[in-house]
Motif scaffolding. Structure first.
Motif, short mmCIF file in Angstrom:
data_model
loop_
_atom_site.label_atom_id
_atom_site.label_comp_id
_atom_site.label_asym_id
_atom_site.label_seq_id
_atom_site.Cartn_x
_atom_site.Cartn_y
_atom_site.Cartn_z
N GLU A 63 53.76 5.39 0.51
CA GLU A 63 53.28 5.99 -0.66
C GLU A 63 54.62 6.01 -1.81
O GLU A 63 54.52 5.79 -2.89
CB GLU A 63 52.83 7.43 -0.59
CG GLU A 63 51.43 7.44 -0.32
CD GLU A 63 50.79 8.96 -0.08
OE1 GLU A 63 51.41 9.85 -0.30
OE2 GLU A 63 49.66 9.06 0.64
N PHE A 64 55.66 6.29 -1.00
CA PHE A 64 57.07 6.19 -1.70
C PHE A 64 57.41 4.99 -2.26
O PHE A 64 57.78 4.90 -3.44
CB PHE A 64 58.12 6.79 -0.87
CG PHE A 64 59.43 6.89 -1.70
CD1 PHE A 64 59.81 7.75 -2.85
CD2 PHE A 64 60.43 5.92 -1.44
CE1 PHE A 64 60.84 7.81 -3.44
CE2 PHE A 64 61.44 6.04 -2.23
CZ PHE A 64 61.83 7.23 -3.13
N ALA A 65 57.11 4.02 -1.32
CA ALA A 65 57.58 2.53 -1.66
C ALA A 65 56.60 2.08 -2.86
O ALA A 65 57.13 1.23 -4.00
CB ALA A 65 57.40 1.80 -0.72
N ASN A 66 55.29 2.45 -2.74
CA ASN A 66 54.43 1.99 -3.80
C ASN A 66 54.73 2.79 -5.12
O ASN A 66 54.74 2.04 -6.35
CB ASN A 66 53.11 2.38 -3.59
CG ASN A 66 52.52 1.44 -2.47
OD1 ASN A 66 52.80 0.42 -2.53
ND2 ASN A 66 51.71 1.93 -1.55
N GLU A 67 55.04 3.98 -5.06
CA GLU A 67 55.64 4.56 -6.25
C GLU A 67 56.72 3.97 -7.13
O GLU A 67 56.80 3.70 -8.27
CB GLU A 67 55.82 6.20 -6.06
CG GLU A 67 54.65 6.83 -5.61
CD GLU A 67 54.99 8.34 -5.43
OE1 GLU A 67 56.14 8.78 -5.19
OE2 GLU A 67 53.80 9.21 -5.02
N GLN A 68 57.73 3.66 -6.05
CA GLN A 68 59.15 3.02 -6.51
C GLN A 68 58.66 1.60 -7.36
O GLN A 68 59.24 1.26 -8.25
CB GLN A 68 59.97 2.78 -5.49
CG GLN A 68 60.76 3.95 -5.00
CD GLN A 68 61.28 4.81 -5.81
OE1 GLN A 68 62.35 4.12 -6.60
NE2 GLN A 68 61.06 5.96 -6.32
N ALA A 69 57.84 0.97 -6.69
CA ALA A 69 57.40 -0.35 -7.08
C ALA A 69 56.58 -0.09 -8.60
O ALA A 69 57.04 -1.10 -9.43
CB ALA A 69 56.39 -1.10 -6.38
N ALA A 70 55.96 0.85 -8.85
CA ALA A 70 55.25 1.17 -10.06
C ALA A 70 56.35 1.61 -11.06
O ALA A 70 56.02 1.02 -12.20
CB ALA A 70 54.06 2.34 -9.95
N ILE A 71 57.33 2.45 -10.62
CA ILE A 71 58.31 2.49 -11.57
C ILE A 71 59.10 1.32 -12.20
O ILE A 71 59.20 1.22 -13.34
CB ILE A 71 59.34 3.59 -10.96
CG1 ILE A 71 58.51 5.02 -10.86
CG2 ILE A 71 60.75 3.86 -11.82
CD1 ILE A 71 59.36 6.14 -9.98
N ARG A 72 59.38 0.35 -11.37
CA ARG A 72 60.20 -0.63 -11.38
C ARG A 72 59.31 -1.36 -12.49
O ARG A 72 59.56 -2.19 -13.58
CB ARG A 72 60.54 -1.57 -10.26
CG ARG A 72 61.66 -1.05 -9.62
CD ARG A 72 61.90 -1.73 -8.27
NE ARG A 72 63.27 -1.32 -7.60
CZ ARG A 72 64.17 -1.96 -7.55
NH1 ARG A 72 64.18 -3.07 -8.39
NH2 ARG A 72 65.27 -1.40 -7.10
N THR A 73 57.93 -1.74 -12.04
CA THR A 73 56.98 -2.43 -13.00
C THR A 73 56.90 -1.75 -14.35
O THR A 73 56.99 -2.48 -15.40
CB THR A 73 55.95 -2.49 -12.28
OG1 THR A 73 55.79 -2.96 -10.96
CG2 THR A 73 54.95 -3.42 -13.35
N ALA A 74 56.94 -0.61 -14.42
CA ALA A 74 56.70 0.09 -15.53
C ALA A 74 58.09 -0.21 -16.68
O ALA A 74 58.12 -0.33 -17.90
CB ALA A 74 56.61 1.33 -15.41
N LEU A 75 59.04 -0.16 -15.91
CA LEU A 75 60.50 -0.24 -16.62
C LEU A 75 60.91 -1.98 -16.53
O LEU A 75 61.78 -1.94 -17.53
CB LEU A 75 61.60 0.47 -15.65
CG LEU A 75 61.53 1.93 -15.71
CD1 LEU A 75 62.71 2.27 -14.58
CD2 LEU A 75 61.77 2.61 -16.96
N GLY A 76 60.07 -2.52 -16.30
CA GLY A 76 60.34 -4.15 -16.30
C GLY A 76 61.30 -4.49 -15.48
O GLY A 76 62.15 -5.58 -15.91
N THR A 77 61.60 -3.93 -14.33
CA THR A 77 62.67 -4.23 -13.44
C THR A 77 62.28 -4.75 -12.21
O THR A 77 62.92 -5.17 -11.33
CB THR A 77 63.72 -3.14 -13.38
OG1 THR A 77 62.89 -2.09 -12.55
CG2 THR A 77 64.43 -2.62 -14.47
N SER A 78 60.82 -5.00 -12.05
CA SER A 78 60.35 -5.48 -10.64
C SER A 78 60.83 -6.75 -10.36
O SER A 78 61.28 -7.59 -11.40
CB SER A 78 58.83 -5.19 -10.70
OG SER A 78 58.39 -6.34 -11.69
N ARG A 79 61.03 -7.31 -9.31
CA ARG A 79 61.46 -8.42 -8.86
C ARG A 79 60.11 -9.24 -8.44
O ARG A 79 59.00 -9.06 -8.32
CB ARG A 79 62.36 -8.49 -7.51
CG ARG A 79 63.16 -7.31 -7.19
CD ARG A 79 63.92 -7.69 -5.90
NE ARG A 79 64.35 -6.26 -5.14
CZ ARG A 79 63.37 -5.41 -4.78
NH1 ARG A 79 62.34 -5.42 -4.77
NH2 ARG A 79 63.98 -4.36 -4.05
#
Length: 188
Positions: A172-188
């Protein structure tokens, strides 16, 4: 804003492993980075270096780092150099630090995992690490699948065994971190 300092951590993890292990060449270094990232993800739901690993015949490989090995960016060139090392009758290359290790961006857990890996594999050459990362139940072997998964990305989520009592929370934490990165435009 989320600022993970992944590049600084990658460079300093390389400096750390080169400073604290023997015979630290390309293969050993790649294996140590993989073990660091996947063990940290297993415990926390995020990697240390932010590298993506692909399944290659010789094991998990961070392709971007592997390519950079041929031509270091200036920040890496300031921190390390590659030197020849004569081992028995073989000419090998080893990573030699040019800069001091900087722990300022690492958490205590990240430092502890790096220390444990360096201690465990200090005097080992690459083969024991290859055996360790090729574990039949490990993330690489699940993707490699007798070659059918060649060059496929190895998802970090595979580091979390279903039997882990904290598996659901970490996922769940990993998915939340991925969602934050996506929202900030910093996802890989």
């Amino acid at each position: 804003m989320l600022k993970p300092h992944e590049r600084e951590k990658l460079i300093n993890a390389v400096v750390y492993f080169a400073s604290n292990t023997e015979h630290c060449g390309k293969i050993k270094l790649i294996k140590l980075l993989y073990l660091l990232d996947f063990e940290h993800f297993r415990q926390t739901g995020r990697s240390v270096t932010g590298l993506d690993y692909s399944a290659w015949k010789l094991g998990p490989v961070p392709a971007a780092f592997f390519q950079e090995w041929e031509q270091w960016q200036p920040d890496f060139s300031e921190a390390i150099e590659i030197q020849p090392e004569r081992v028995f009758d073989y000419d090998l290359l080893k990573v030699v630090p040019k800069a001091a290790f900087d722990d300022s961006h690492f958490t205590p857990r990240e430092l502890r995992i790096m220390h444990q890996l360096a201690e465990r594999f200090r005097g080992e050459r690459s083969q024991p690490l290859i055996n360790f990362t090729h574990d039949e139940l490990g993330p690489w072997s699940k993707i490699w699948d007798s070659g059918r998964g060649f060059n496929h990305r190895i998802p970090y989520m595979l580091a979390i065994p279903d039997s882990d009592p904290h598996a659901q929370v970490v996922r769940e934490f990993a998915n939340e971190q991925a969602a934050i990165r996506t929202a900030l435009g910093t996802s890989r």
